[in-house]
Motif scaffolding. Structure first.
Motif, PDB file in Angstrom:
ATOM      1  N   GLU A  72     -38.329  25.516 -10.947  1.00  0.00           N
ATOM      2  CA  GLU A  72     -38.233  26.989 -10.940  1.00  0.00           C
ATOM      3  C   GLU A  72     -38.887  27.472  -9.656  1.00  0.00           C
ATOM      4  O   GLU A  72     -39.984  27.026  -9.304  1.00  0.00           O
ATOM      5  N   ASP A  73     -38.206  28.360  -8.909  1.00  0.00           N
ATOM      6  CA  ASP A  73     -38.764  28.788  -7.632  1.00  0.00           C
ATOM      7  C   ASP A  73     -39.768  29.933  -7.761  1.00  0.00           C
ATOM      8  O   ASP A  73     -40.483  30.233  -6.807  1.00  0.00           O
ATOM      9  N   ASP A 112     -34.170  25.953 -13.585  1.00  0.00           N
ATOM     10  CA  ASP A 112     -33.717  27.268 -13.146  1.00  0.00           C
ATOM     11  C   ASP A 112     -32.355  27.111 -12.478  1.00  0.00           C
ATOM     12  O   ASP A 112     -32.140  26.178 -11.696  1.00  0.00           O
ATOM     13  N   GLN A 150     -30.858  29.397 -10.438  1.00  0.00           N
ATOM     14  CA  GLN A 150     -30.878  29.913  -9.065  1.00  0.00           C
ATOM     15  C   GLN A 150     -32.166  29.504  -8.362  1.00  0.00           C
ATOM     16  O   GLN A 150     -33.233  30.058  -8.610  1.00  0.00           O
ATOM     17  N   MET A 151     -32.042  28.518  -7.470  1.00  0.00           N
ATOM     18  CA  MET A 151     -33.179  28.020  -6.695  1.00  0.00           C
ATOM     19  C   MET A 151     -32.729  27.798  -5.256  1.00  0.00           C
ATOM     20  O   MET A 151     -31.559  27.531  -5.002  1.00  0.00           O
ATOM     21  N   LYS A 203     -34.378  34.326 -19.069  1.00  0.00           N
ATOM     22  CA  LYS A 203     -35.614  34.939 -18.594  1.00  0.00           C
ATOM     23  C   LYS A 203     -35.507  36.456 -18.730  1.00  0.00           C
ATOM     24  O   LYS A 203     -34.433  36.995 -18.516  1.00  0.00           O
TER      25      LYS A 203
HETATM   26 MN    MN Z   1     -34.780  31.226  -9.362  1.00  0.00          MN
END
Ligand code: MN
Length: 130
Positions: free
Chosen positions: A8-9, A52, A54-55, A104
């Motif tokens: 997770e970013d 996640d 989107q990273m 999230k």
């Molecule tokens: Mn992300």
């Protein structure tokens, strides 16, 4: 003890998830992007990955596809984490090959509900002598 890799970013999300999982007795390892996630997954062979979607550098779906293409990593369950809350997303991510889905902001009970059956699988916990 179950070993969980959190890819997770967002550091605040990683910290929240770490707290949730450590309260349930898990060992938590972290990665901030998809490439780092793959390196750590190859190194530590976690019991489960929270990924996640989107990273930076490598997104969650691409990282999942690399795992599934590697016979050593393919059996590790992977749960998608996504900020999308659109109807139909769950089906889309399961169809893409994820084993579960958590949206999230993270809800601790909902996340654990996704994780628990996957951690009970017989193909996890392969760290000890076989
Ligand atoms: Mn992300």
């Amino acid at each position: 003890m179950k070993r969980i890799l959190v890819a997770e970013d967002n550091p605040a999300n990683r910290e929240l998830i770490r707290t949730i999982l450590e309260l349930r007795g898990c060992e938590v390892l972290e990665a901030g992007d998809g490439e780092e996630a793959l390196l750590k997954i190859r190194e530590i062979r976690p019991d489960l990955v929270l990924m996640d979607v989107q990273m930076p550098r490598l997104g969650g779906l691409a990282a999942l596809q690399e795992m599934r293409a590697d016979p050593g990593l393919a059996p590790i369950p992977v749960i998608a984490l996504t900020a999308y809350a659109m109807q139909g997303d769950q089906e889309r991510f399961l169809a893409a090959g994820f084993d579960g889905y958590a949206s999230k902001p993270i809800d601790a009970k909902a996340l654990w509900r996704q994780m628990e059956p996957l951690l009970g699988r017989e193909n996890v916990g392969r760290h000890g002598p076989s």
